[in-house]
Motif scaffolding. Structure first.
Motif, mmCIF file in Angstrom:
data_model
loop_
_atom_site.group_PDB
_atom_site.id
_atom_site.type_symbol
_atom_site.label_atom_id
_atom_site.label_comp_id
_atom_site.label_asym_id
_atom_site.label_seq_id
_atom_site.Cartn_x
_atom_site.Cartn_y
_atom_site.Cartn_z
ATOM 1 N N ALA A 1 12.018 -40.539 55.697
ATOM 2 C CA ALA A 1 11.087 -41.647 56.785
ATOM 3 C C ALA A 1 12.112 -42.934 56.757
ATOM 4 C CB ALA A 1 9.791 -42.123 56.761
ATOM 5 N N VAL A 2 12.332 -43.065 55.972
ATOM 6 C CA VAL A 2 13.710 -44.446 55.789
ATOM 7 C C VAL A 2 14.327 -44.593 55.055
ATOM 8 C CG1 VAL A 2 13.164 -46.632 53.831
ATOM 9 C CG2 VAL A 2 10.729 -45.028 54.276
ATOM 10 N N VAL A 3 14.663 -43.148 53.851
ATOM 11 C CA VAL A 3 16.758 -43.278 52.684
ATOM 12 C C VAL A 3 16.837 -42.426 54.374
ATOM 13 C CG1 VAL A 3 17.911 -42.700 51.347
ATOM 14 C CG2 VAL A 3 15.613 -43.396 51.199
ATOM 15 N N GLY A 4 17.023 -41.421 55.062
ATOM 16 C CA GLY A 4 16.864 -40.553 56.267
ATOM 17 C C GLY A 4 18.481 -40.552 55.745
ATOM 18 N N ASP A 5 19.226 -41.010 56.477
ATOM 19 C CA ASP A 5 20.678 -40.664 56.574
ATOM 20 C C ASP A 5 21.634 -41.962 55.462
ATOM 21 O OD1 ASP A 5 21.623 -38.895 59.242
ATOM 22 O OD2 ASP A 5 20.913 -40.414 60.337
ATOM 23 N N TYR A 6 21.240 -42.418 54.394
ATOM 24 C CA TYR A 6 21.589 -43.133 53.351
ATOM 25 C C TYR A 6 21.357 -42.068 52.201
ATOM 26 C CZ TYR A 6 22.728 -47.612 56.004
ATOM 27 O OH TYR A 6 22.906 -48.310 56.315
ATOM 28 N N GLY A 7 20.529 -41.216 51.987
ATOM 29 C CA GLY A 7 20.251 -40.558 51.190
ATOM 30 C C GLY A 7 19.568 -39.034 50.800
ATOM 31 N N VAL A 8 19.097 -38.428 49.945
ATOM 32 C CA VAL A 8 18.479 -37.017 49.717
ATOM 33 C C VAL A 8 17.535 -37.633 48.718
ATOM 34 C CG1 VAL A 8 18.692 -34.354 49.511
ATOM 35 C CG2 VAL A 8 20.413 -35.886 50.963
ATOM 36 N N LYS A 9 16.326 -37.122 48.963
ATOM 37 C CA LYS A 9 15.690 -37.428 48.109
ATOM 38 C C LYS A 9 15.629 -36.682 46.508
ATOM 39 C CE LYS A 9 12.262 -34.168 47.241
ATOM 40 N NZ LYS A 9 10.651 -33.185 47.299
ATOM 41 N N ARG A 10 15.977 -36.920 45.126
ATOM 42 C CA ARG A 10 16.315 -37.183 44.336
ATOM 43 C C ARG A 10 15.397 -37.372 42.761
ATOM 44 N NH1 ARG A 10 17.063 -33.006 40.902
ATOM 45 N NH2 ARG A 10 19.216 -33.170 40.007
ATOM 46 N N GLN A 11 14.796 -37.279 41.775
ATOM 47 C CA GLN A 11 13.973 -37.438 40.859
ATOM 48 C C GLN A 11 15.086 -38.231 39.667
ATOM 49 O OE1 GLN A 11 10.488 -35.409 41.769
ATOM 50 N NE2 GLN A 11 9.261 -36.208 43.219
ATOM 51 N N VAL A 12 15.511 -37.109 39.885
ATOM 52 C CA VAL A 12 16.521 -36.812 38.194
ATOM 53 C C VAL A 12 18.061 -38.026 39.050
ATOM 54 C CG1 VAL A 12 18.023 -36.073 36.551
ATOM 55 C CG2 VAL A 12 15.297 -34.649 37.780
ATOM 56 N N PRO A 13 17.984 -39.040 37.930
ATOM 57 C CA PRO A 13 19.575 -39.603 38.594
ATOM 58 C C PRO A 13 20.747 -39.240 37.855
ATOM 59 C CG PRO A 13 18.455 -40.183 36.544
ATOM 60 C CD PRO A 13 17.493 -39.492 37.483
ATOM 61 N N VAL A 14 20.618 -37.474 38.777
ATOM 62 C CA VAL A 14 22.046 -36.897 38.642
ATOM 63 C C VAL A 14 21.950 -36.060 40.202
ATOM 64 C CG1 VAL A 14 23.192 -34.729 37.503
ATOM 65 C CG2 VAL A 14 21.941 -36.913 36.494
ATOM 66 N N PRO A 15 23.113 -36.082 40.589
ATOM 67 C CA PRO A 15 23.060 -35.580 42.311
ATOM 68 C C PRO A 15 22.730 -33.751 41.729
ATOM 69 C CG PRO A 15 24.477 -37.220 42.148
ATOM 70 C CD PRO A 15 24.439 -36.897 40.502
ATOM 71 N N ALA A 16 22.276 -33.495 42.954
ATOM 72 C CA ALA A 16 21.747 -31.703 42.917
ATOM 73 C C ALA A 16 22.869 -30.969 42.345
ATOM 74 C CB ALA A 16 20.452 -31.512 43.365
ATOM 75 N N ASP A 17 24.093 -31.447 43.526
ATOM 76 C CA ASP A 17 25.018 -30.887 43.027
ATOM 77 C C ASP A 17 25.916 -30.022 41.709
ATOM 78 O OD1 ASP A 17 26.108 -32.457 43.955
ATOM 79 O OD2 ASP A 17 27.340 -31.652 45.908
ATOM 80 N N TYR A 18 25.256 -31.105 40.805
ATOM 81 C CA TYR A 18 26.395 -31.683 39.254
ATOM 82 C C TYR A 18 26.039 -30.427 39.124
ATOM 83 C CZ TYR A 18 28.645 -36.248 40.918
ATOM 84 O OH TYR A 18 28.927 -37.266 41.502
ATOM 85 N N ALA A 19 27.222 -29.292 37.944
ATOM 86 C CA ALA A 19 27.022 -28.969 37.175
ATOM 87 C C ALA A 19 26.290 -29.731 36.237
ATOM 88 C CB ALA A 19 28.463 -28.317 36.825
ATOM 89 N N GLY A 20 25.705 -28.564 35.654
ATOM 90 C CA GLY A 20 24.802 -29.361 34.801
ATOM 91 C C GLY A 20 23.223 -30.047 35.344
ATOM 92 N N ALA A 21 22.908 -30.133 36.425
ATOM 93 C CA ALA A 21 21.805 -31.083 36.753
ATOM 94 C C ALA A 21 20.229 -30.752 36.813
ATOM 95 C CB ALA A 21 21.770 -31.662 38.304
ATOM 96 N N ILE A 22 19.564 -31.155 36.099
ATOM 97 C CA ILE A 22 17.910 -29.948 35.943
ATOM 98 C C ILE A 22 17.866 -30.364 37.752
ATOM 99 C CG2 ILE A 22 18.145 -29.853 34.031
ATOM 100 C CD1 ILE A 22 16.398 -32.362 34.161
#
Length: 533
Positions: free
Chosen positions: A319-340
């Protein structure tokens, strides 16, 4: 003196001329007019700027030895260096291209490259942290960075390190090459031209700075002698427009070509307008909540642990971030190789209250929270404030511009802050190292760009692990270190909480072509043109 007054008058008149009356005309075909909030545009000195808004402008005023490809940031391409080689010991030898000149007409030489990089370390501002992460210092660069001749630059590693990391670092604004001769002509005392370069330029990029007025406007004119060829756009105009509704109105009327500080609701509404294209580019950075471990309350790990139960990640993401991002709790983009994967934090007020009582705060406590007065920062802070209050934590929100908010964070004089980090390179290390490296936690540390340092978080073990990941050449071993680094970060009761992987949404008029954002919001306006131009 009379010449100066005449120049300013011409500049202002030229600026006014490119701003059409709302609804009466579209922007000129050879000019790109951008609306955004400039509250975080603080300086245009490449050796001082660490804000993403500054990167927008600097990326087009200056060139670097190597650059991130305009359409594929994960690929490095030649810049001022037409080629480079890497020796077995990690030494990188750059060969400068022939014929590149600065806006002054001075040729770009290896001496300018050496001077520019050493200047970063001598001035020792925020960007110096990026080079210090690689083991460089003002002292060792004297022997590790050399110019054997006018077209050759040799950079030796200070320690065992993956050469790709050095190249990506040089591809960022820290690697911008300055016209040393012109800058030194404007030196005051021993500032190496710092006062002058704060609001002017001495680069070799596709555009020349014509005017910058803080929280007003930036005007860039194209370089007619750019070594890649003359840019299609004759002029770039950036207008300070902090209100989303104003940006929406003007882009719909054709008064601006690009709107970049929009609310989620305005972005959604304009998605139905055929005259406008909504572009969303992952930045590699993160929206985050940070607390200071210098604050006696947040110095307690058991208090910091509570906060993961008081952030509504799902609600903020949807509801808040919307088009400005995607929920993520680890400070590494989920699609990066090696991201947990995310650890799965959820709101649990009852658990938070129980833990608060055990930590010695059965009735909660009062604190303060800094936030930029822009979307979606304010909305994120307000949402966090609401869930904190449910557990008895009363957080007073103070809004401000970049100087007021990030300035206090750099001075380590804050309790809580909602901010945004920038990705330093498109891999796990580039995303997380600002959170996990703090090699000198002292108040006079040179690592001022480190979020860990800014939160006063002393982490020798994580810092060492970050260094090991930085130096590992073997890809398989490096991925294993990446995983360990992320897991240890999360288990260390960090004072930094990733909330969403940041994206840069922009509304762009359909006749604008070739505008693609990069990581850290660094578009290359050289490639922009307009249909029918």
């Amino acid at each position: 003196m009379h010449f100066r007054h005449a120049f300013l008058s011409v500049s202002v008149a030229a600026f006014v001329a490119v701003l059409p009356v709302s609804g009466l005309a579209e922007t000129p075909k050879d000019q790109l007019v951008i609306g955004l909030s400039m509250t975080n545009l603080l300086t245009l000195d490449p050796a001082e700027a660490v804000e993403t808004e500054s990167f927008d402008v600097l990326n087009n005023l200056y060139d670097r030895l190597v650059e991130m490809d305009a359409k594929n940031p994960s690929t490095l391409v030649p810049g001022l260096a037409e080629k480079w080689t890497v020796a077995e010991d990690g030494t990188i030898t750059f060969t400068l291209r022939d014929g590149a000149t600065f806006h002054s007409g001075n040729p770009v030489t290896s001496a300018d490259v050496v001077w520019s990089l050493k200047r970063v370390m001598t001035l020792n501002r925020g960007p110096a942290s990026f080079l210090r992460e690689l083991g460089y210092s003002k002292e060792n660069l004297e022997t590790l960075l050399t110019a054997p001749d006018a077209r050759t630059v040799v950079l030796k590693p200070s320690e065992a390190i993956n050469p790709e990391i050095i190249l990506y670092t040089l591809a960022r604004t820290v690697g911008n090459i300055i016209d040393s001769k012109t800058a030194m002509e404007h030196q005051k005392g021993e500032d190496l031209g710092k006062a002058w370069l704060t609001n002017t330029s001495a680069g070799s990029g596709p555009f020349v700075l014509r005017r910058w007025s803080a929280n007003d406007a930036v005007i860039l004119d194209r370089s007619e002698t750019y070594w890649r060829g003359v840019p299609p756009m004759r002029r770039i105009v950036i207008r300070h427009m902090p209100e989303s509704q104003s940006q929406r109105l003007q882009i719909e009327n054709g008064d601006i070509d690009v709107a970049r500080s929009l609310s989620a609701s305005d972005i959604k509404a304009m998605g139905k307008n055929d005259a406008i294209v909504i572009q969303k580019v992952a930045s590699g950075g993160f929206y985050y909540l940070a607390v200071s471990t210098a604050d006696p309350i947040f110095a307690k790990p058991e208090v910091r642990q509570i906060l993961t139960s008081l952030i509504d990640y799902d609600g903020i993401g949807a509801a808040v971030v919307g088009d400005y991002g995607v929920k993520r709790q680890v400070p590494v983009p989920a699609d990066y190789a090696g991201a947990i994967p995310d650890p799965g934090y959820t709101v649990d007020v009852s658990k938070a209250k129980e833990l608060l009582a055990k930590a010695g705060y059965p009735d909660g406590f009062k604190t303060s929270m800094l936030v930029l007065s822009d979307s979606p920062f304010v909305e994120i802070a307000t949402a966090i404030q609401g869930t904190l209050a449910q557990a008895g934590i009363q957080a007073e929100i103070t809004q401000g511009n970049g100087t007021q908010v990030y300035g206090k964070m750099r001075d380590r004089k804050f309790s809580m802050i909602v901010g945004r980090s920038g990705g330093q390179m498109p891999n796990v290390l580039g995303a997380i190292q600002a959170y996990t490296s703090n090699f000198d936690n002292g108040p006079k540390s040179t690592q001022t760009a480190s979020l860990a340092w800014r939160t006063s978080w002393d982490i020798p073990e994580l810092t060492k692990l970050t260094s090991e990941a930085r130096s590992e050449i073997n890809a398989e071993k490096r991925l294993a270190l990446y995983k360990e680094l992320q897991e240890k970060f999360l288990s260390s009761s960090p004072p930094l909480f990733a909330i969403a992987a940041a994206a840069q949404p922009s509304a762009i008029r359909a006749d604008v072509e070739g505008l693609v954002d990069q990581q850290s919001r660094s578009p290359q306006w050289y490639y922009v043109s307009k249909t029918g131009q």
